[in-house]
Each structure stands twice: as C-alpha cells, then as structure tokens.
Design a protein around this motif. Sequence first.
Motif, PDB file in Angstrom:
ATOM      1  N   LYS A  12       0.840  -1.205   0.000  1.00 15.46           N
ATOM      2  CA  LYS A  12       0.000   0.000   0.000  1.00 15.46           C
ATOM      3  C   LYS A  12       0.875   1.254   0.000  1.00 15.46           C
ATOM      4  O   LYS A  12       0.601   2.211  -0.727  1.00 15.46           O
ATOM      5  N   TYR A  13       1.904   1.237   0.809  1.00 17.38           N
ATOM      6  CA  TYR A  13       2.795   2.402   0.888  1.00 17.38           C
ATOM      7  C   TYR A  13       3.519   2.620  -0.439  1.00 17.38           C
ATOM      8  O   TYR A  13       3.645   3.750  -0.901  1.00 17.38           O
ATOM      9  N   LEU A  14       3.946   1.546  -1.067  1.00 13.26           N
ATOM     10  CA  LEU A  14       4.623   1.658  -2.365  1.00 13.26           C
ATOM     11  C   LEU A  14       3.680   2.246  -3.414  1.00 13.26           C
ATOM     12  O   LEU A  14       4.070   3.132  -4.183  1.00 13.26           O
ATOM     13  N   ARG A  15       2.435   1.775  -3.436  1.00 14.20           N
ATOM     14  CA  ARG A  15       1.457   2.332  -4.381  1.00 14.20           C
ATOM     15  C   ARG A  15       1.226   3.817  -4.102  1.00 14.20           C
ATOM     16  O   ARG A  15       1.103   4.626  -5.020  1.00 14.20           O
ATOM     17  N   PHE A  16       1.182   4.200  -2.833  1.00 10.32           N
ATOM     18  CA  PHE A  16       1.038   5.603  -2.460  1.00 10.32           C
ATOM     19  C   PHE A  16       2.214   6.426  -2.983  1.00 10.32           C
ATOM     20  O   PHE A  16       2.023   7.495  -3.561  1.00 10.32           O
ATOM     21  N   LEU A  17       3.443   5.948  -2.778  1.00 12.24           N
ATOM     22  CA  LEU A  17       4.629   6.666  -3.261  1.00 12.24           C
ATOM     23  C   LEU A  17       4.616   6.817  -4.775  1.00 12.24           C
ATOM     24  O   LEU A  17       4.926   7.897  -5.306  1.00 12.24           O
ATOM     25  N   LEU A  18       4.258   5.754  -5.479  1.00 17.57           N
ATOM     26  CA  LEU A  18       4.202   5.810  -6.946  1.00 17.57           C
ATOM     27  C   LEU A  18       3.155   6.810  -7.420  1.00 17.57           C
ATOM     28  O   LEU A  18       3.398   7.591  -8.349  1.00 17.57           O
ATOM     29  N   ALA A  19       2.000   6.814  -6.788  1.00 16.11           N
ATOM     30  CA  ALA A  19       0.944   7.750  -7.159  1.00 16.11           C
ATOM     31  C   ALA A  19       1.390   9.184  -6.888  1.00 16.11           C
ATOM     32  O   ALA A  19       1.143  10.088  -7.709  1.00 16.11           O
ATOM     33  N   THR A  20       2.043   9.411  -5.765  1.00 14.58           N
ATOM     34  CA  THR A  20       2.535  10.746  -5.422  1.00 14.58           C
ATOM     35  C   THR A  20       3.555  11.227  -6.453  1.00 14.58           C
ATOM     36  O   THR A  20       3.498  12.372  -6.906  1.00 14.58           O
ATOM     37  N   GLU A  21       4.474  10.366  -6.837  1.00 16.60           N
ATOM     38  CA  GLU A  21       5.481  10.742  -7.839  1.00 16.60           C
ATOM     39  C   GLU A  21       4.838  11.018  -9.193  1.00 16.60           C
ATOM     40  O   GLU A  21       5.228  11.950  -9.886  1.00 16.60           O
ATOM     41  N   ASN A  22       3.873  10.216  -9.581  1.00 18.09           N
ATOM     42  CA  ASN A  22       3.176  10.441 -10.856  1.00 18.09           C
ATOM     43  C   ASN A  22       2.452  11.786 -10.842  1.00 18.09           C
ATOM     44  O   ASN A  22       2.461  12.519 -11.832  1.00 18.09           O
ATOM     45  N   GLU A  23       1.846  12.088  -9.707  1.00 24.19           N
ATOM     46  CA  GLU A  23       1.144  13.361  -9.568  1.00 24.19           C
ATOM     47  C   GLU A  23       2.121  14.529  -9.685  1.00 24.19           C
ATOM     48  O   GLU A  23       1.844  15.520 -10.356  1.00 24.19           O
ATOM     49  N   GLU A  24       3.267  14.404  -9.048  1.00 23.58           N
ATOM     50  CA  GLU A  24       4.282  15.456  -9.110  1.00 23.58           C
ATOM     51  C   GLU A  24       4.794  15.644 -10.532  1.00 23.58           C
ATOM     52  O   GLU A  24       5.004  16.767 -10.984  1.00 23.58           O
TER      53      GLU A  24
END
Length: 118
Positions: free
Chosen positions: A99-111
């Motif tokens: 879950k944390y990895l998916r959160f980090l990936l989504a955050t980076e994509n958003e950035e």
Amino acid sequence: MKFSSTLKALREEKHITQEELASYLGITRSAVAGYETKGKQPDFERLILIAKFFNVSIDYLISGKEESLISITNNTTKETNLIHSYRKLSKNSQIALDKYLRFLLATENEEKENSSHC
C-alpha cells in the motif's frame, strides 16, 4: 552453510530454545540437538514445519542461501536485498508495504504531471 548450522543460527536469532522447537515439531529436544550437532536430518514433513516455523524457504534451510527465483536481469544488490527483506515480512507487513509503495508511486506520478503542466 549446512542445514545444522542454518537451523541453529535461526533458532538462536529468534531466541528459541531446543525444547521449544522440539515441542512445536512433536519430537524430543535431543532430536533437535542431533539436527544441530550430529548431522541428523529431519524427514520431509518436519523440514516443512521447520521452514514454516522460521518463515524461511526449504532451500534456505538446506543451503543457508536464499535463492532468487526472480528473473529480472541486472538487479542491483540493493534491489535484491529489498526482495529478500520483503519475503521475510509477515503477510500483514507485506500488505502494508504494498500500500505504501502504491502511495509513493501515485505521489510521484502526480508530481510529474504537475511539473509538466508548468
């Protein structure tokens, strides 16, 4: 590393006595001692139980090495260590890490999307 030294190292690392392991396996303490010092080998059923008890693979018990079945080439040492660490986690911890990895990936994509719009 031999089975005997791998078993002893795992047992000591987890602060498990020979008696406690023997009780879990349904054998005597002296049988566990034989596995660790006299080169005795458990039957397949007990080998599976030992692997489950310590949350390691049977390959690891026998060879002392965690063989990687992942076929991605050119893994860095850091990536390989991450994979091995992940496999040692409990199922609940693996789920939390996923879950944390998916959160980090989504955050980076958003950035990335935000920076490309500027």
